[in-house]
Write a protein that holds these residues in place. Sequence first.
Motif, PDB file in Angstrom:
ATOM      1  N   GLY A  86      50.451  97.496 -30.273  1.00 17.98           N
ATOM      2  CA  GLY A  86      50.834  96.744 -31.698  1.00 17.98           C
ATOM      3  C   GLY A  86      50.433  95.076 -31.352  1.00 17.98           C
ATOM      4  O   GLY A  86      50.165  94.770 -30.257  1.00 17.98           O
ATOM      5  N   ASP A  87      50.514  94.781 -32.945  1.00 16.95           N
ATOM      6  CA  ASP A  87      50.810  93.005 -33.053  1.00 16.95           C
ATOM      7  C   ASP A  87      52.346  92.670 -32.111  1.00 16.95           C
ATOM      8  O   ASP A  87      51.827  91.340 -31.495  1.00 16.95           O
ATOM      9  CB  ASP A  87      49.940  92.771 -33.921  1.00 16.95           C
ATOM     10  CG  ASP A  87      51.465  93.116 -34.934  1.00 16.95           C
ATOM     11  OD1 ASP A  87      52.790  93.741 -35.085  1.00 16.95           O
ATOM     12  OD2 ASP A  87      50.714  92.951 -35.838  1.00 16.95           O
ATOM     13  N   GLY A  88      52.764  93.708 -31.891  1.00 19.71           N
ATOM     14  CA  GLY A  88      54.085  92.714 -30.761  1.00 19.71           C
ATOM     15  C   GLY A  88      54.582  93.529 -29.841  1.00 19.71           C
ATOM     16  O   GLY A  88      55.428  93.192 -29.093  1.00 19.71           O
ATOM     17  N   ALA A  89      53.282  93.569 -29.324  1.00 18.33           N
ATOM     18  CA  ALA A  89      53.375  94.601 -27.449  1.00 18.33           C
ATOM     19  C   ALA A  89      53.577  93.438 -26.526  1.00 18.33           C
ATOM     20  O   ALA A  89      54.003  93.164 -26.203  1.00 18.33           O
ATOM     21  CB  ALA A  89      52.128  95.374 -27.824  1.00 18.33           C
ATOM     22  N   HIS A  90      52.747  92.031 -26.994  1.00 20.28           N
ATOM     23  CA  HIS A  90      52.799  91.176 -26.179  1.00 20.28           C
ATOM     24  C   HIS A  90      54.587  90.286 -26.074  1.00 20.28           C
ATOM     25  O   HIS A  90      55.217  90.238 -25.116  1.00 20.28           O
ATOM     26  CB  HIS A  90      52.095  89.947 -26.075  1.00 20.28           C
ATOM     27  CG  HIS A  90      52.541  89.515 -27.718  1.00 20.28           C
ATOM     28  ND1 HIS A  90      51.995  89.614 -28.766  1.00 20.28           N
ATOM     29  CD2 HIS A  90      52.960  87.644 -28.158  1.00 20.28           C
ATOM     30  CE1 HIS A  90      52.385  89.150 -30.090  1.00 20.28           C
ATOM     31  NE2 HIS A  90      52.619  87.777 -29.366  1.00 20.28           N
ATOM     32  N   ILE A 112      55.604 105.614 -25.324  1.00 22.35           N
ATOM     33  CA  ILE A 112      54.412 105.130 -25.842  1.00 22.35           C
ATOM     34  C   ILE A 112      55.501 104.017 -27.235  1.00 22.35           C
ATOM     35  O   ILE A 112      56.373 104.213 -28.121  1.00 22.35           O
ATOM     36  CB  ILE A 112      53.758 105.389 -27.191  1.00 22.35           C
ATOM     37  CG1 ILE A 112      52.364 106.028 -26.113  1.00 22.35           C
ATOM     38  CG2 ILE A 112      52.744 104.288 -28.235  1.00 22.35           C
ATOM     39  CD1 ILE A 112      51.418 107.331 -27.005  1.00 22.35           C
ATOM     40  N   CYS A 113      55.698 102.939 -27.026  1.00 20.71           N
ATOM     41  CA  CYS A 113      56.108 101.905 -27.767  1.00 20.71           C
ATOM     42  C   CYS A 113      55.646 100.990 -28.261  1.00 20.71           C
ATOM     43  O   CYS A 113      54.900 100.392 -27.745  1.00 20.71           O
ATOM     44  CB  CYS A 113      57.415 100.785 -26.492  1.00 20.71           C
ATOM     45  SG  CYS A 113      58.238 100.198 -27.550  1.00 20.71           S
ATOM     46  N   ALA A 114      55.750 101.443 -29.962  1.00 20.89           N
ATOM     47  CA  ALA A 114      54.289 100.768 -31.028  1.00 20.89           C
ATOM     48  C   ALA A 114      55.553  99.245 -31.467  1.00 20.89           C
ATOM     49  O   ALA A 114      56.571  99.561 -31.888  1.00 20.89           O
ATOM     50  CB  ALA A 114      54.088 101.399 -31.894  1.00 20.89           C
ATOM     51  N   ALA A 115      55.123  98.280 -31.169  1.00 21.39           N
ATOM     52  CA  ALA A 115      55.563  97.387 -31.969  1.00 21.39           C
ATOM     53  C   ALA A 115      55.288  95.691 -32.454  1.00 21.39           C
ATOM     54  O   ALA A 115      53.493  96.064 -31.995  1.00 21.39           O
ATOM     55  CB  ALA A 115      55.777  96.350 -30.223  1.00 21.39           C
ATOM     56  N   MET A 116      55.550  95.891 -34.002  1.00 22.30           N
ATOM     57  CA  MET A 116      54.893  94.823 -34.222  1.00 22.30           C
ATOM     58  C   MET A 116      56.103  93.792 -34.754  1.00 22.30           C
ATOM     59  O   MET A 116      57.237  93.854 -34.982  1.00 22.30           O
ATOM     60  CB  MET A 116      54.785  95.133 -35.560  1.00 22.30           C
ATOM     61  CG  MET A 116      53.990  96.507 -36.164  1.00 22.30           C
ATOM     62  SD  MET A 116      53.785  97.249 -38.050  1.00 22.30           S
ATOM     63  CE  MET A 116      52.580  95.986 -38.740  1.00 22.30           C
ATOM     64  N   ASP A 117      55.995  92.788 -34.457  1.00 22.33           N
ATOM     65  CA  ASP A 117      55.986  91.021 -34.773  1.00 22.33           C
ATOM     66  C   ASP A 117      57.470  90.797 -35.937  1.00 22.33           C
ATOM     67  O   ASP A 117      56.329  90.773 -36.744  1.00 22.33           O
ATOM     68  CB  ASP A 117      55.539  90.279 -34.106  1.00 22.33           C
ATOM     69  CG  ASP A 117      55.859  88.805 -34.546  1.00 22.33           C
ATOM     70  OD1 ASP A 117      57.141  88.704 -34.368  1.00 22.33           O
ATOM     71  OD2 ASP A 117      55.659  87.547 -34.051  1.00 22.33           O
ATOM     72  N   ALA A 118      58.647  91.107 -36.125  1.00 23.16           N
ATOM     73  CA  ALA A 118      58.474  90.623 -36.972  1.00 23.16           C
ATOM     74  C   ALA A 118      59.761  89.680 -37.485  1.00 23.16           C
ATOM     75  O   ALA A 118      60.539  89.762 -37.901  1.00 23.16           O
ATOM     76  CB  ALA A 118      60.528  92.237 -37.123  1.00 23.16           C
ATOM     77  N   ARG A 119      59.722  88.055 -36.286  1.00 19.00           N
ATOM     78  CA  ARG A 119      60.077  87.521 -36.574  1.00 19.00           C
ATOM     79  C   ARG A 119      61.456  87.357 -36.103  1.00 19.00           C
ATOM     80  O   ARG A 119      62.144  88.532 -35.763  1.00 19.00           O
ATOM     81  CB  ARG A 119      59.744  86.842 -38.000  1.00 19.00           C
ATOM     82  CG  ARG A 119      58.125  86.557 -38.347  1.00 19.00           C
ATOM     83  CD  ARG A 119      56.912  86.399 -37.180  1.00 19.00           C
ATOM     84  NE  ARG A 119      56.101  85.982 -37.888  1.00 19.00           N
ATOM     85  CZ  ARG A 119      54.992  85.652 -37.050  1.00 19.00           C
ATOM     86  NH1 ARG A 119      55.046  85.548 -35.646  1.00 19.00           N
ATOM     87  NH2 ARG A 119      53.798  86.288 -37.612  1.00 19.00           N
TER      88      ARG A 119
END
Length: 233
Positions: A162-166, A110-117
């Motif tokens: 996560g909200d950075g998954a895309h 599982i790769c959890a990712a959030m948009d950090a800009r």
Amino acid sequence: MKIIALESSAVTASVAVAEDERLLAQSFQNSGLTHSATLMPMAADLLKNAGLTLEEMDVVAVAAGPGSFTGVRIGVAAAKGLAWPGGKPCAPCSTLESMAWQCAHMGGEICAAMDARRSQVYCARFFAENGALTRLTPDRAMGLDELAEEVRASGRPQVLVGDGAHLARGALEGEGLPCILTPPHLRFQTAWGVARAALELARAGRLVSAAAMSPSYHRLSQAERERLSAEPS
């Protein structure tokens, strides 16, 4: 063990109450309203509607970062406010690990990712097996190209949450790396994931006092970066 959990690290806000691994109640909001105006009323309403009281809670948990600097601060401050009067122990949970718990039943990496800009994501990777998680990497901010290199070295398909998954999916698919995007109801941050991560902290004896709990940003704020860049070398 009853846990009240708060999540306000990104656009969504939620509050949940869990007893060990069982979800008792949850309130979720993705309206774009300010967390400072919604989070505490959500907690009060949730407890009232579920016939529970703050005094019954054994642990106060919160997504302590990474995430939005403002959102994380609001969540940690709210958790301190709930915990302090009764001297309740607190669980400062990794936002990324909390998201990974939401899809631990799927198995695999599982790769959890959030948009950090700035073409970066806050990211951590986990291995899920039989409903349990093993952490593979620490929480960190990293470039999408770095993430693709790391996943290539892993050689395993990634479940993206996560909200950075895309963003992660675009980077991985662009390099021909297999990945699966979780559905929206599992993809975004929820307080249930925070409660589940908090249970692991409690079992490991890693709870802290309200006074000791602090945010974990994992990166300087934009204002701090700009101030440092403006200072003479």
